[in-house]
Design an enzyme around this catalytic site. Structure first.
Site, short mmCIF file in Angstrom:
data_model
loop_
_atom_site.label_atom_id
_atom_site.label_comp_id
_atom_site.label_asym_id
_atom_site.label_seq_id
_atom_site.Cartn_x
_atom_site.Cartn_y
_atom_site.Cartn_z
N TRP A 1 0.81 -1.22 0.00
CA TRP A 1 0.00 0.00 0.00
C TRP A 1 0.84 1.28 0.00
CZ3 TRP A 1 1.79 2.46 4.19
CH2 TRP A 1 2.29 1.69 5.24
N ASN A 2 2.13 1.19 0.28
CA ASN A 2 2.87 2.42 0.57
C ASN A 2 3.21 3.27 -0.65
OD1 ASN A 2 4.74 0.52 -0.22
ND2 ASN A 2 6.31 1.17 1.21
N ARG B 1 6.35 -0.69 -11.58
CA ARG B 1 7.67 -1.31 -11.53
C ARG B 1 7.60 -2.80 -11.88
NH1 ARG B 1 11.23 -0.24 -6.11
NH2 ARG B 1 10.32 -2.18 -5.40
N LYS C 1 -2.55 -7.78 -8.02
CA LYS C 1 -3.34 -7.73 -6.78
C LYS C 1 -2.78 -6.63 -5.88
CE LYS C 1 -3.24 -9.06 -2.77
NZ LYS C 1 -3.82 -7.83 -2.19
N ALA D 1 -2.77 -3.86 -2.64
CA ALA D 1 -3.14 -3.97 -1.22
C ALA D 1 -4.55 -3.44 -1.01
CB ALA D 1 -2.15 -3.18 -0.38
N GLY E 1 6.45 -6.56 -0.54
CA GLY E 1 5.74 -6.48 0.74
C GLY E 1 6.65 -6.94 1.86
N SER E 2 6.05 -7.41 2.92
CA SER E 2 6.83 -7.74 4.12
C SER E 2 7.55 -9.08 3.96
CB SER E 2 5.90 -7.78 5.32
OG SER E 2 4.93 -8.78 5.12
N GLU F 1 10.58 -8.48 -3.42
CA GLU F 1 11.08 -7.20 -2.90
C GLU F 1 10.51 -7.08 -1.50
OE1 GLU F 1 13.19 -5.21 -4.31
OE2 GLU F 1 13.19 -5.89 -6.38
N CYS G 1 10.26 0.91 2.36
CA CYS G 1 11.21 -0.19 2.62
C CYS G 1 12.64 0.34 2.65
CB CYS G 1 11.06 -1.25 1.54
SG CYS G 1 11.18 -0.55 -0.10
N GLU H 1 11.50 -3.11 11.22
CA GLU H 1 11.17 -1.93 10.41
C GLU H 1 10.25 -1.02 11.20
OE1 GLU H 1 9.43 -3.80 6.85
OE2 GLU H 1 10.50 -2.27 5.75
P1 NAD Z 1 2.31 -6.97 3.43
O1 NAD Z 1 3.34 -8.03 3.26
O2 NAD Z 1 1.40 -7.05 4.59
O3 NAD Z 1 1.37 -6.91 2.15
C1 NAD Z 1 1.88 -6.73 0.86
C2 NAD Z 1 0.90 -7.31 -0.13
O4 NAD Z 1 0.79 -8.70 0.10
C3 NAD Z 1 -0.51 -6.74 -0.02
O5 NAD Z 1 -1.07 -6.66 -1.31
C4 NAD Z 1 -1.23 -7.80 0.81
O6 NAD Z 1 -2.62 -7.83 0.57
C5 NAD Z 1 -0.56 -9.05 0.27
N1 NAD Z 1 -0.64 -10.21 1.15
C6 NAD Z 1 -0.66 -10.23 2.51
N2 NAD Z 1 -0.76 -11.51 2.92
C7 NAD Z 1 -0.81 -12.30 1.83
C8 NAD Z 1 -0.93 -13.69 1.59
N3 NAD Z 1 -1.02 -14.56 2.60
N4 NAD Z 1 -0.95 -14.14 0.31
C9 NAD Z 1 -0.85 -13.27 -0.72
N5 NAD Z 1 -0.75 -11.94 -0.57
C10 NAD Z 1 -0.72 -11.46 0.69
O7 NAD Z 1 3.11 -5.61 3.36
P2 NAD Z 1 2.52 -4.12 3.47
O8 NAD Z 1 2.21 -3.85 4.90
O9 NAD Z 1 1.44 -3.92 2.46
O10 NAD Z 1 3.78 -3.27 2.98
C11 NAD Z 1 4.82 -2.95 3.82
C12 NAD Z 1 5.97 -3.93 3.61
O11 NAD Z 1 6.37 -3.92 2.25
C13 NAD Z 1 7.20 -3.51 4.38
O12 NAD Z 1 7.80 -4.64 4.95
C14 NAD Z 1 8.10 -2.89 3.31
O13 NAD Z 1 9.46 -2.92 3.61
C15 NAD Z 1 7.77 -3.75 2.15
N6 NAD Z 1 8.13 -3.05 0.90
C16 NAD Z 1 9.22 -3.50 0.22
C17 NAD Z 1 9.60 -2.85 -0.94
C18 NAD Z 1 10.81 -3.31 -1.70
O14 NAD Z 1 10.95 -2.92 -2.85
N7 NAD Z 1 11.68 -4.13 -1.14
C19 NAD Z 1 8.87 -1.76 -1.42
C20 NAD Z 1 7.76 -1.33 -0.69
C21 NAD Z 1 7.39 -2.00 0.47
#
Ligand code: NAD
Length: 489
Positions: free
Chosen positions: A161-162, A170, A185, A187, A239-240, A261, A295, A392
């Site tokens: 979502w950020n 990207r 998909k 957030a 994501g995380s 990522e 991130c 983080e």
């Molecule tokens: P998140 O991992 O909670 O969610 C990311 C995405 O994954 C969302 O679309 C979410 O709906 C989906 N998701 C969650 N659980 C899932 C599952 N079980 N199966 C499939 N999809 C699932 O992360 P967030 O809170 O949305 O974003 C913040 C995190 O993203 C931080 O850890 C940040 O460092 C990371 N991030 C990394 C980069 C990078 O390029 N390395 C860039 C931006 C954010």
């Protein structure tokens, strides 16, 4: 803090159904979920809440479109991406407002995201026409060795979502440039920008079914069925780290290609010989960009003990001048955090650092006002034992620790399972090179806090991920290399 009540007209243009086969369709159940404005908690609109059946229909659309899309010429794909770039740039202000409405950061910052996000479409429009192979001699006998590169096939792209536009472009930019079709998909907190983006791609000439967008409050109802379906060939996730690990396990069953990522825990090192003006300027960008919800946000400040007091004084002065408020209001520098959960986590991390002996030089308290605001905060004497040294923060909090020599700074910086980016400020060339080579991260910001660039390979080492996005590397994530052994024997 100020709050806006006007609703930008661009909201009415967002297709609020699932985007499948070039059309906006309701969920089978008719279920929807609310998208909230984090500045005031108001509901912006409701979007369709998909389940397994609709997710599979999105994959049906992507799989049906795959062969024809892969057969288009690179020039056709390039021109669609370039048109989309022009269309997005032409509407920068409106799209920036949409990002701010659902994500919170200031409109000025969102304009920066539109420029950055659109740039992936321009960059990959240029890369689309440079997908090359090789042809060469067989060093040990007759015949020739040739290689060609072909699209991986239908991809599932999962974004956080950020940074709602740029995290989508990207992935979508290189996937489409390579000749892959996709299911995106986004957030659940920020689905609107992706849905509008899909519509813009169609207006730019993208054939139906090449880009599909599935919104849901239950992400596993998309990821599990799609990643179990042999038609899907790749998953790219931002994501995380915990969710990344889960997806890697699921990907193992079908041996899917993956790009990950994941999370970061960036060290920001200020050496005694640093230009402190540059270090403070870099800190403002690396810490405060995206309200600290990045991130690549500086998560741990390591400052040489000889300059620590002066650095902290200057950082406190600079941060205290920032205006906190509704991102839609002119003059706002720091918008709200994404939601109450994220704010509670930031506040708990600050309380934990204080309980471990940190002192608060600025901020540190949750304001008593609507919206999910948290003030710019500077902490000193932060112990390596406290949670924010290893987790983080994802908020506008700068924890400062001092060091005595380069070896200590390097040891502290590398003492994490993450390895996305590191920042170093020094005016000594040899020291700069030493840190740049020794830091365990996929990227280094050397005397600068801004590193994002569509033309550069973005990605991490250790548990920050696998693969790179952007740069010449970005398109390779969506291509398979095929080796053709050419006769005679
Ligand atoms: P998140 O991992 O909670 O969610 C990311 C995405 O994954 C969302 O679309 C979410 O709906 C989906 N998701 C969650 N659980 C899932 C599952 N079980 N199966 C499939 N999809 C699932 O992360 P967030 O809170 O949305 O974003 C913040 C995190 O993203 C931080 O850890 C940040 O460092 C990371 N991030 C990394 C980069 C990078 O390029 N390395 C860039 C931006 C954010």
């Amino acid at each position: 803090m100020t709050h806006t009540t006007t609703t930008p007209t661009i909201l009415a243009e967002v297709p609020t159904g699932l985007w499948i086969g070039g059309r906006s369709v309701d969920a089978d159940s008719g279920e929807t979920f609310a998208v909230e404005n984090p500045a005031n908690g108001e509901i912006l609109c409701r979007v369709a809440d998909a389940r397994e059946a609709e997710s599979l229909r999105a994959l049906d659309a992507a799989a049906s479109a795959q062969e024809a899309w892969a057969a288009t010429t690179p020039r056709e794909r390039s021109e669609i991406l370039r048109r989309a770039y022009d269309m997005i740039v032409a509407r920068t202000d409106e799209i920036a407002e949409l990002i701010t409405l659902e994500m919170g950061k200031s409109v000025a910052e969102s304009r920066g995201e539109v420029a950055y996000g659109a740039d992936f479409l321009r960059w990959f429009s240029e890369e689309a026409v440079r997908i090359t192979g090789t042809f060469g001699a067989n060093p040990t006998g007759p015949g020739r060795i040739a290689t060609i590169r072909q699209p991986v096939g239908p991809c599932l792209l999962i974004t956080p979502w950020n940074v709602p536009l740029a995290m989508a472009t990207r992935k979508v930019g290189p996937a489409l440039a390579a000749g892959c079709t996709v299911v995106l998909k986004p957030a659940a907190q920020t689905p609107l920008t992706s849905l509008l983006f899909a519509r813009i791609m169609r207006e730019a000439g993208l054939p139906d079914g090449v880009l599909n967008v599935v919104t849901t409050t239950r992400p596993e109802t998309v990821s599990v069925p799609l990643m179990s379906d042999p038609r899907l060939r790749k998953v790219s996730f931002t994501g995380s780290t915990p969710v990344g690990r889960l997806l890697l396990r699921t990907a193992a069953d079908q041996v899917l290609r993956t790009s990950m990522e994941l999370g970061g825990n960036a060290p920001f090192i200020v050496c005694a010989d640093a230009d402190l003006d540059a270090a403070v300027k870099g800190a403002l960008i690396a810490k405060m960009r995206n309200v600290g919800e990045a991130c690549i946000a500086a998560n741990r400040f390591y400052v040489h003990e000889d300059v620590a007091d002066e650095f902290v004084d200057r950082l406190v002065t600079a941060l205290s001048q920032l205006q906190v408020g509704d991102g839609m209001e002119p003059g706002t520098d720091v918008g709200p955090l994404i939601d109450g959960t994220q704010r509670a986590k930031v506040a708990a991390l600050v309380d934990d650092a204080v309980a471990h002996g940190a002192t608060v030089a600025l901020g540190g308290t949750v304001p008593d006002a609507p919206g999910y605001f948290y003030p710019p905060t500077v902490l000193q004497n932060v112990s390596p034992e406290c949670r924010m040294s290893s987790e983080e923060i994802f908020g506008p909090v700068a924890p400062v620790t001092t060091f005595r020599d380069d070896a200590e700074a390097l040891r502290l910086a590398n003492a994490t399972e993450f390895g996305l980016v590191s920042y170093v400020f020094t005016q000594d060339f040899t020291r700069a090179l030493w840190f740049s080579e020794k830091l365990e991260s996929g990227m280094v910001g050397l005397n600068r806090g801004f590193i994002s660039n569509a033309a550069a390979p973005f990605g991490g080492v250790k548990q920050s991920g696998l693969g790179r996005e952007g740069g010449a590397e970005g398109i390779a994530e969506y291509l398979e290399t095929k080796y053709i052994a050419m006769g005679p024997e």
